[in-house]
Design a protein around this motif. Structure first.
Motif, mmCIF file in Angstrom:
data_model
loop_
_atom_site.group_PDB
_atom_site.id
_atom_site.type_symbol
_atom_site.label_atom_id
_atom_site.label_comp_id
_atom_site.label_asym_id
_atom_site.label_seq_id
_atom_site.Cartn_x
_atom_site.Cartn_y
_atom_site.Cartn_z
ATOM 1 N N ASP A 37 -7.235 13.198 9.481
ATOM 2 C CA ASP A 37 -8.316 12.263 9.476
ATOM 3 C C ASP A 37 -8.082 11.305 8.399
ATOM 4 O O ASP A 37 -9.123 10.501 8.147
ATOM 5 C CB ASP A 37 -9.632 13.194 9.277
ATOM 6 N N ILE A 38 -7.127 11.468 7.302
ATOM 7 C CA ILE A 38 -7.146 10.397 6.444
ATOM 8 C C ILE A 38 -6.597 9.170 6.941
ATOM 9 O O ILE A 38 -5.763 9.443 7.753
ATOM 10 C CB ILE A 38 -6.349 10.891 5.294
ATOM 11 N N SER A 39 -7.277 8.040 6.542
ATOM 12 C CA SER A 39 -6.940 6.808 7.131
ATOM 13 C C SER A 39 -5.540 6.331 5.968
ATOM 14 O O SER A 39 -5.731 5.532 5.327
ATOM 15 C CB SER A 39 -7.850 5.696 7.236
ATOM 16 N N PRO A 41 -3.211 4.091 6.201
ATOM 17 C CA PRO A 41 -3.240 2.311 6.189
ATOM 18 C C PRO A 41 -4.136 2.255 4.836
ATOM 19 O O PRO A 41 -3.730 1.203 3.791
ATOM 20 C CB PRO A 41 -3.435 1.838 7.349
ATOM 21 N N ALA A 42 -5.226 2.583 4.949
ATOM 22 C CA ALA A 42 -6.236 2.204 3.851
ATOM 23 C C ALA A 42 -5.947 2.716 2.606
ATOM 24 O O ALA A 42 -5.917 2.238 1.402
ATOM 25 C CB ALA A 42 -7.594 2.756 4.176
ATOM 26 N N VAL A 43 -5.093 4.110 2.471
ATOM 27 C CA VAL A 43 -4.861 4.593 1.293
ATOM 28 C C VAL A 43 -3.739 3.607 0.615
ATOM 29 O O VAL A 43 -3.921 3.199 -0.705
ATOM 30 C CB VAL A 43 -4.577 5.975 1.391
ATOM 31 N N VAL A 44 -2.730 3.229 1.477
ATOM 32 C CA VAL A 44 -1.531 2.560 1.147
ATOM 33 C C VAL A 44 -2.175 1.099 0.594
ATOM 34 O O VAL A 44 -1.494 0.559 -0.361
ATOM 35 C CB VAL A 44 -0.600 2.213 2.130
ATOM 36 N N LEU A 45 -3.159 0.499 1.137
ATOM 37 C CA LEU A 45 -3.480 -0.701 0.935
ATOM 38 C C LEU A 45 -4.388 -0.819 -0.192
ATOM 39 O O LEU A 45 -4.153 -1.589 -1.253
ATOM 40 C CB LEU A 45 -4.341 -1.446 2.118
ATOM 41 N N ALA A 141 -10.895 -2.633 3.321
ATOM 42 C CA ALA A 141 -9.758 -1.723 4.034
ATOM 43 C C ALA A 141 -10.422 -0.430 4.548
ATOM 44 O O ALA A 141 -10.489 -0.023 5.745
ATOM 45 C CB ALA A 141 -9.005 -1.414 3.105
ATOM 46 N N ILE A 142 -11.460 0.183 3.618
ATOM 47 C CA ILE A 142 -12.291 1.417 4.243
ATOM 48 C C ILE A 142 -13.029 1.080 5.531
ATOM 49 O O ILE A 142 -13.097 2.025 6.389
ATOM 50 C CB ILE A 142 -13.158 2.022 2.900
ATOM 51 N N VAL A 143 -13.693 -0.053 5.420
ATOM 52 C CA VAL A 143 -14.602 -0.662 6.516
ATOM 53 C C VAL A 143 -13.777 -0.676 7.963
ATOM 54 O O VAL A 143 -13.953 -0.040 9.095
ATOM 55 C CB VAL A 143 -15.327 -1.692 6.465
ATOM 56 N N ILE A 144 -12.499 -1.254 7.708
ATOM 57 C CA ILE A 144 -11.613 -1.590 9.119
ATOM 58 C C ILE A 144 -10.955 -0.197 9.299
ATOM 59 O O ILE A 144 -11.098 0.400 10.421
ATOM 60 C CB ILE A 144 -10.487 -2.528 8.648
ATOM 61 N N ALA A 145 -10.420 0.615 8.458
ATOM 62 C CA ALA A 145 -10.198 2.148 8.752
ATOM 63 C C ALA A 145 -11.131 2.807 9.475
ATOM 64 O O ALA A 145 -10.892 3.837 10.367
ATOM 65 C CB ALA A 145 -9.593 2.844 7.428
ATOM 66 N N ASN A 146 -12.579 2.793 9.304
ATOM 67 C CA ASN A 146 -13.492 3.812 9.660
ATOM 68 C C ASN A 146 -14.263 2.958 10.916
ATOM 69 O O ASN A 146 -15.265 3.614 11.364
ATOM 70 C CB ASN A 146 -14.391 4.129 8.563
ATOM 71 N N ALA A 147 -13.717 1.728 11.361
ATOM 72 C CA ALA A 147 -14.751 0.936 12.350
ATOM 73 C C ALA A 147 -14.414 1.742 13.632
ATOM 74 O O ALA A 147 -13.210 1.909 14.126
ATOM 75 C CB ALA A 147 -14.397 -0.323 12.158
ATOM 76 N N ASP A 148 -15.516 1.592 14.576
ATOM 77 C CA ASP A 148 -15.162 2.396 15.837
ATOM 78 C C ASP A 148 -15.416 1.240 16.653
ATOM 79 O O ASP A 148 -16.295 1.067 17.252
ATOM 80 C CB ASP A 148 -16.385 3.602 16.108
#
Length: 184
Positions: A37-39, A41-45, A141-148
């Motif tokens: 469940d870890i995003s 791409p957001a972590v790397v960004l 980045a967190i918003v994009i990673a978790n956007a539905d």
């Protein structure tokens, strides 16, 4: 983790990663859902942006920009440029880190006494934080990673367009409303 940071003075981030790795080694099947469940791409960004800000600070780029801006001769123009620089840099990094760098750069402007301290500090804070919608910032980045959303690429482009408008307009607005009225 608390013991390692308090007693041995270890970095909290490094301690957290070590504790996480130990927990994963002890019971990998129990924690596999969490890792999935870890995003990433957001972590790397976010890690890349934090590294980028550290490089800018370490090699003196931000200090050089502050010195160049202070040599312009007009404190109001320098404050405007600083607001735009803070907004642009914060769109690609951490707003708190950018403020931590920008406020000391603004000190020579404030020492001259021609600009109001309250207005400049609030304008810088506004310019730095209003651009947190950027897909390249930590919050964005967190918003994009978790956007539905159905089309993540389209959503990211819309956020990027909105951020471009915000970076262009917000520093000018903050400067006009907070710096100009309070300057001598």
């Amino acid at each position: 983790m608390v013991v390692s940071t308090v007693l041995f003075g270890l970095n909290v981030g490094v301690s957290a990663i070590c504790v996480s790795a130990i927990l994963m080694l002890i019971s990998p099947s129990r924690h596999s859902k969490i890792v999935d469940d870890i995003s990433w791409p957001a972590v790397v960004l976010v890690c890349g942006m934090v590294t980028y800000m550290a490089v800018l600070t370490q090699n003196g780029t931000l200090e050089m920009l502050g010195d160049a801006a202070s040599r312009l001769g007009s404190p109001l123009l320098t404050a405007l440029i600083l607001c735009f620089a803070v907004g642009l840099i914060s769109a690609f990094g951490s707003s708190m880190a950018t403020l931590g760098i920008a406020l000391p750069l603004a000190a020579p402007l404030l020492d001259a006494g021609e600009l109001g301290a309250f207005g400049l500090v609030v304008a810088l804070a506004f310019s730095a934080t209003v651009v947190d919608v950027s897909p390249f910032s930590a919050n964005g980045a967190i918003v994009i990673a978790n956007a539905d959303v159905a089309d993540r690429t389209r959503f990211q482009r819309k956020m990027l367009g909105y951020c471009a408008i915000t970076v262009a307009a917000a520093p000018l607005l903050a400067w006009l409303l907070l710096v100009v009225p309070f300057s001598a």
